[in-house]
Structure formats: C-alpha cells, structure tokens
Design a protein around this motif. Sequence first.
Motif, PDB file in Angstrom:
ATOM      1  N   CYS A 142      -3.487   9.722  -3.630  1.00 60.13           N
ATOM      2  CA  CYS A 142      -2.937   9.707  -4.984  1.00 60.13           C
ATOM      3  C   CYS A 142      -1.427   9.548  -4.900  1.00 60.13           C
ATOM      4  CB  CYS A 142      -3.287  10.988  -5.732  1.00 60.13           C
ATOM      5  SG  CYS A 142      -2.657  11.005  -7.445  1.00 60.13           S
ATOM      6  N   VAL A 143      -0.904   8.544  -5.613  1.00 63.07           N
ATOM      7  CA  VAL A 143       0.531   8.276  -5.635  1.00 63.07           C
ATOM      8  C   VAL A 143       0.937   7.948  -7.066  1.00 63.07           C
ATOM      9  CG1 VAL A 143       2.420   6.901  -4.687  1.00 63.07           C
ATOM     10  CG2 VAL A 143       0.379   7.323  -3.302  1.00 63.07           C
ATOM     11  N   ASN A 144       1.868   8.725  -7.610  1.00 61.51           N
ATOM     12  CA  ASN A 144       2.445   8.454  -8.931  1.00 61.51           C
ATOM     13  C   ASN A 144       1.393   8.210 -10.006  1.00 61.51           C
ATOM     14  OD1 ASN A 144       5.105   8.639  -7.926  1.00 61.51           O
ATOM     15  ND2 ASN A 144       5.029   6.507  -7.230  1.00 61.51           N
ATOM     16  N   GLY A 145       0.387   9.059 -10.042  1.00 63.51           N
ATOM     17  CA  GLY A 145      -0.581   9.021 -11.137  1.00 63.51           C
ATOM     18  C   GLY A 145      -1.742   8.075 -10.946  1.00 63.51           C
ATOM     19  N   SER A 146      -1.873   7.446  -9.779  1.00 69.08           N
ATOM     20  CA  SER A 146      -3.001   6.559  -9.502  1.00 69.08           C
ATOM     21  C   SER A 146      -3.646   6.953  -8.182  1.00 69.08           C
ATOM     22  CB  SER A 146      -2.559   5.093  -9.435  1.00 69.08           C
ATOM     23  OG  SER A 146      -2.144   4.617 -10.701  1.00 69.08           O
ATOM     24  N   ILE A 147      -4.957   6.715  -8.086  1.00 66.13           N
ATOM     25  CA  ILE A 147      -5.686   6.951  -6.844  1.00 66.13           C
ATOM     26  C   ILE A 147      -5.991   5.600  -6.213  1.00 66.13           C
ATOM     27  CG2 ILE A 147      -7.800   7.890  -5.822  1.00 66.13           C
ATOM     28  CD1 ILE A 147      -7.844   9.985  -7.965  1.00 66.13           C
ATOM     29  N   TYR A 148      -5.843   5.538  -4.884  1.00 64.72           N
ATOM     30  CA  TYR A 148      -6.008   4.285  -4.147  1.00 64.72           C
ATOM     31  C   TYR A 148      -7.078   4.438  -3.071  1.00 64.72           C
ATOM     32  CZ  TYR A 148      -1.461   3.160  -6.250  1.00 64.72           C
ATOM     33  OH  TYR A 148      -0.425   2.937  -7.128  1.00 64.72           O
ATOM     34  N   TRP A 149      -7.974   3.422  -2.994  1.00 63.94           N
ATOM     35  CA  TRP A 149      -8.993   3.344  -1.953  1.00 63.94           C
ATOM     36  C   TRP A 149      -8.805   2.042  -1.183  1.00 63.94           C
ATOM     37  CZ3 TRP A 149      -9.979   4.970  -6.910  1.00 63.94           C
ATOM     38  CH2 TRP A 149     -10.574   6.228  -7.081  1.00 63.94           C
ATOM     39  N   LEU A 150      -8.939   2.096   0.126  1.00 57.82           N
ATOM     40  CA  LEU A 150      -8.843   0.900   0.956  1.00 57.82           C
ATOM     41  C   LEU A 150     -10.238   0.352   1.213  1.00 57.82           C
ATOM     42  CD1 LEU A 150      -7.183  -1.034   2.763  1.00 57.82           C
ATOM     43  CD2 LEU A 150      -7.473   0.622   4.623  1.00 57.82           C
ATOM     44  N   GLU A 151     -10.442  -0.935   0.939  1.00 57.02           N
ATOM     45  CA  GLU A 151     -11.729  -1.580   1.153  1.00 57.02           C
ATOM     46  C   GLU A 151     -11.562  -2.757   2.114  1.00 57.02           C
ATOM     47  OE1 GLU A 151     -15.422  -3.076   1.396  1.00 57.02           O
ATOM     48  OE2 GLU A 151     -14.758  -1.065   0.832  1.00 57.02           O
ATOM     49  N   LEU A 152     -12.382  -2.763   3.177  1.00 58.36           N
ATOM     50  CA  LEU A 152     -12.250  -3.785   4.215  1.00 58.36           C
ATOM     51  C   LEU A 152     -13.507  -4.618   4.408  1.00 58.36           C
ATOM     52  CD1 LEU A 152     -10.422  -1.683   6.960  1.00 58.36           C
ATOM     53  CD2 LEU A 152      -9.394  -3.194   5.263  1.00 58.36           C
ATOM     54  N   HIS A 153     -14.577  -4.343   3.648  1.00 57.01           N
ATOM     55  CA  HIS A 153     -15.841  -5.030   3.894  1.00 57.01           C
ATOM     56  C   HIS A 153     -16.158  -6.065   2.812  1.00 57.01           C
ATOM     57  CE1 HIS A 153     -16.831  -2.517   7.335  1.00 57.01           C
ATOM     58  NE2 HIS A 153     -16.471  -1.459   6.628  1.00 57.01           N
ATOM     59  N   ASP A 154     -16.548  -5.591   1.625  1.00 60.45           N
ATOM     60  CA  ASP A 154     -16.917  -6.536   0.574  1.00 60.45           C
ATOM     61  C   ASP A 154     -15.725  -7.361   0.096  1.00 60.45           C
ATOM     62  OD1 ASP A 154     -19.322  -5.396   0.889  1.00 60.45           O
ATOM     63  OD2 ASP A 154     -19.564  -4.692  -1.167  1.00 60.45           O
ATOM     64  N   LYS A 155     -14.564  -6.748   0.080  1.00 60.51           N
ATOM     65  CA  LYS A 155     -13.347  -7.448  -0.341  1.00 60.51           C
ATOM     66  C   LYS A 155     -12.156  -6.777   0.324  1.00 60.51           C
ATOM     67  CE  LYS A 155     -10.711  -8.891  -4.443  1.00 60.51           C
ATOM     68  NZ  LYS A 155     -10.745 -10.332  -4.154  1.00 60.51           N
ATOM     69  N   LEU A 156     -11.312  -7.568   0.949  1.00 57.82           N
ATOM     70  CA  LEU A 156     -10.145  -7.015   1.625  1.00 57.82           C
ATOM     71  C   LEU A 156      -9.072  -6.723   0.574  1.00 57.82           C
ATOM     72  CD1 LEU A 156      -8.880  -6.283   4.348  1.00 57.82           C
ATOM     73  CD2 LEU A 156      -7.989  -8.613   4.483  1.00 57.82           C
ATOM     74  N   CYS A 157      -8.984  -5.470   0.143  1.00 63.69           N
ATOM     75  CA  CYS A 157      -8.063  -5.123  -0.937  1.00 63.69           C
ATOM     76  C   CYS A 157      -7.866  -3.619  -0.974  1.00 63.69           C
ATOM     77  CB  CYS A 157      -8.591  -5.613  -2.288  1.00 63.69           C
ATOM     78  SG  CYS A 157     -10.062  -4.711  -2.855  1.00 63.69           S
ATOM     79  N   VAL A 158      -6.983  -3.185  -1.871  1.00 66.93           N
ATOM     80  CA  VAL A 158      -6.813  -1.781  -2.224  1.00 66.93           C
ATOM     81  C   VAL A 158      -7.203  -1.647  -3.688  1.00 66.93           C
ATOM     82  CG1 VAL A 158      -5.195   0.126  -2.500  1.00 66.93           C
ATOM     83  CG2 VAL A 158      -4.985  -1.402  -0.538  1.00 66.93           C
ATOM     84  N   LEU A 159      -8.182  -0.802  -3.971  1.00 68.39           N
ATOM     85  CA  LEU A 159      -8.619  -0.562  -5.342  1.00 68.39           C
ATOM     86  C   LEU A 159      -7.881   0.648  -5.892  1.00 68.39           C
ATOM     87  CD1 LEU A 159     -10.578  -1.325  -7.654  1.00 68.39           C
ATOM     88  CD2 LEU A 159     -12.208   0.307  -6.660  1.00 68.39           C
ATOM     89  N   ALA A 160      -7.277   0.504  -7.079  1.00 67.39           N
ATOM     90  CA  ALA A 160      -6.484   1.577  -7.683  1.00 67.39           C
ATOM     91  C   ALA A 160      -7.053   1.956  -9.040  1.00 67.39           C
ATOM     92  CB  ALA A 160      -5.024   1.150  -7.826  1.00 67.39           C
ATOM     93  N   LEU A 161      -6.953   3.236  -9.369  1.00 68.80           N
ATOM     94  CA  LEU A 161      -7.375   3.741 -10.676  1.00 68.80           C
ATOM     95  C   LEU A 161      -6.241   4.548 -11.283  1.00 68.80           C
ATOM     96  CD1 LEU A 161      -9.505   4.320 -12.887  1.00 68.80           C
ATOM     97  CD2 LEU A 161     -10.198   6.330 -11.551  1.00 68.80           C
ATOM     98  N   ASP A 162      -5.752   4.124 -12.443  1.00 69.59           N
ATOM     99  CA  ASP A 162      -4.737   4.880 -13.178  1.00 69.59           C
ATOM    100  C   ASP A 162      -5.417   6.083 -13.824  1.00 69.59           C
ATOM    101  OD1 ASP A 162      -3.078   5.771 -15.470  1.00 69.59           O
ATOM    102  OD2 ASP A 162      -1.815   4.064 -14.938  1.00 69.59           O
ATOM    103  N   LEU A 163      -4.971   7.283 -13.494  1.00 63.29           N
ATOM    104  CA  LEU A 163      -5.634   8.496 -13.971  1.00 63.29           C
ATOM    105  C   LEU A 163      -5.381   8.765 -15.445  1.00 63.29           C
ATOM    106  CD1 LEU A 163      -5.131  10.938 -10.966  1.00 63.29           C
ATOM    107  CD2 LEU A 163      -7.250   9.826 -11.709  1.00 63.29           C
ATOM    108  N   HIS A 164      -4.403   8.104 -16.056  1.00 62.37           N
ATOM    109  CA  HIS A 164      -4.160   8.304 -17.490  1.00 62.37           C
ATOM    110  C   HIS A 164      -4.906   7.272 -18.327  1.00 62.37           C
ATOM    111  CE1 HIS A 164      -2.199   9.721 -21.087  1.00 62.37           C
ATOM    112  NE2 HIS A 164      -1.811   8.491 -21.366  1.00 62.37           N
ATOM    113  N   THR A 165      -4.727   5.998 -18.021  1.00 60.57           N
ATOM    114  CA  THR A 165      -5.422   4.958 -18.778  1.00 60.57           C
ATOM    115  C   THR A 165      -6.866   4.799 -18.330  1.00 60.57           C
ATOM    116  OG1 THR A 165      -4.759   3.197 -17.242  1.00 60.57           O
ATOM    117  CG2 THR A 165      -3.249   3.725 -19.044  1.00 60.57           C
TER     118      THR A 165
END
Length: 398
Positions: free
Chosen positions: A208-231
């Motif tokens: 969790c950084v500055n109000g968002s949670i981040y997950w690292l994904e390396l299989h289905d899609k090479l990306c970082v998925l983020a979720l804004d905890l307020h919106t």
Amino acid sequence: MAEEEKKPKPIYLFPDLLEEILLRLPLQSILNFKIVAKQWRSILESRRFAERRVEIQKNRKILAAVDHEPESRFEGDEEIEVFYLHCDCDDVATRPSLTCDGLVCIPVPGWVNVLNLSTGESIGFPSGPDPVTNYYDYQLASGYWWNTFPAFWAMGFGKDIVNGSYKVVRMFFDPNHYCEILDVNIGEWRKLLNPPPYKVDARRKSACVNGSIYWLELHDKLCVLALDLHTEVFRVIPSPPICSESDQVVNLENRLAIAKTNTWSDWKLEIRCLDAQEKTWSMTYTISLTSIATPRPWRVWFRPMAVSKQGNLFFYDSKKRLFKYYPETSSLRCLSLDICVISPFVENLVSLRPSGSYVPKTSGSRPSGFPNIILDQEKVKDKQLIVPTAQTTILQQL
C-alpha cells in the motif's frame, strides 16, 4: 484558626497548545492521559492527532517476530530500533501478514485479524466460507518467493488517505473475477461492482502506497495492478522492463518499489522505484551480494524496509537475515542471521473500535489454531511502545 491551605489555581491550556505538548510525550504517557479529562481524550483520539503523531516520529523502527529466545539478537543500532513479538510457534512467526502505518493484518482460515500494537487493540472479522480453486494445482509445487494467504485469496491492506479509514481487500479469480472490501471502521464485507480487470498471483504480497494497493502480476499479464482505496477503481501500471519470479513489491519511503535479484552474472539486488505520475521506473539501488555466502542464490528473495536519516538502506531476505547497505561506500553489513522481520513499524494511535453495528469478537472466541502473540516486555518498559496492561497478550479479542 490555622490559615487554610490555599488550593492551587487551575491552569487552562488552549487546545492547540495542549495538542503540541501531548504530541511530544512518550506513547505510554499519551495513552494514560486519556483518562485525565474529556477534552484530553477528545484530542488524543482524534484522527488529526493520530496522523500528526505518525509524522513527527524520528527514529526508524522494525517489527520482528520470534518463536524462541535466541542466545543473542539484534536490538538495533544508532539508526534503527527493533521491536519483537513473541509467538508460541514458528507457524505464527512466519505466517503471511500485511501492514500499514503500524497496523498488522493477519488473515487466518475463517477470520481476518487487525492489530494495533501501539494501543494493544485487536479486532477480528469473520471472512465467511473460503472459495475453492484448483488453479494452482497445475503450477509449480513450491516456490521460494511465495507468501500464500488462506484459500489463495489475493490480499491487500491499506489506508484510504481521503477519509482516513483502513481497509482489507481480497480478490478471487476462479472461475470469475471478483473483489471484496472490508472497512475496519464498519466491519462488513462488500463486493465491488467492477471486478479486477486482470488476474494477479495470489501467492505474492501486495503493498500500500499513498492510498492505493499494488499487486505484481507476471503470468497472465506483465503489469502492476493498482486499486485506489477511496474511489475503489482499478488501474493498470506498466511493470519494470525486466521482472522475475522472485521480485517483491514494497512500500519504500512512501514510494512503490520492486526489489529484484539478478543472478545472471554477478549476484546483485536491484531496487527500482515508480515516479509520482506512475509512468517511469528508475533504478534507485544496485547492491552487490557476492559477499553473502548463500548456496543456490536464485532461491532467495529480498525486501527493502527503510532508509535511515543517514541515507543507509535496511533490507532482509527469505533466509531470516537482516542487512544494512551503505550507499556512500557501497558496503554491505549483515546485522542479524536469525530474525523474522515483519515490516517497518511506526507508532499509531488510531482506534480499532468500529463505528457501525459490527460487534467485535470477545477474548473467549479466539479462532482455533491461532496461538497468542506476546509483546517483548523489555521493549514495553524501555521504549514505552505498548500500553501496559495486566495482560501482555496482543490478541486480546482473538
């Protein structure tokens, strides 16, 4: 008649001045002063006071767990302090957990437990029946970089920086994608209308950084998925150019960072940080690990924790070792060979009392299989970290 003893005149302190005085007191004194007056209690339990208390803390702190009493242990140095939790067994000491602002979230089968180690409060929320998936049966039988939560939930824990509430997030992807959020202030799970756009590996810790949670994904899609905890809206962030299975996503000094071990040539740790616009990753540290004697280094992952005021980096690895890196001299020092680090730690006065209709678990309904976690009493006494009570059990409501 003897002259009556004169009573001292009461001294009135303006609320702003009183707050400034209370901010600079040791934590134990602050917690004890809640019973002095209603005005004092109101100030000490306010969101503003809790947030300012976090901001003014100077020394870096580490939270670690121990399941036994070693002959010697690292107690900190001039740049960092270490606080220990005593656990009944190694399973609890190594159980995957999530932290944010000094709060610890520990999911166990059937429950999600949130602890505030500064105030001694804890609260447990039923998580309901766990779903079943066979997705991971067809992948590697074991992974040295995994942190698996119950039922293969992809978990997250963090703070909504707009309203100040702490939230637990869990996602599941088999057969359909869905996400549920629990506001600790309310105590009820609810399902998001918009599911996560991509599957993420449930065996990795989030950050969790500055109000968002981040997950690292390396299989289905090479990306970082983020979720804004307020919106409560998902967004996708490009990952660094080169990633590997052992990469760890962390919050490093309020910046999203990914720690990568490179074993192709010289063994080294590379730490990249994301800029504020979430567009560019920059190499922040490149640390040679050749001085560390480790068989099969490709099985080891590293997680950075904190940067001291002197600019030195503290990090640990999956072998229970704690390190200190000096960027000015590019030198590396091992501080401990046997320490189960949980996370960076800050004092936090936020209350875990739900404002909704949820009734917390009582001390007699602790989930089975979850032993007590005991505070280090010497640290309580010397550092005045935790409110002193007749019981030293942290999980008082578990």
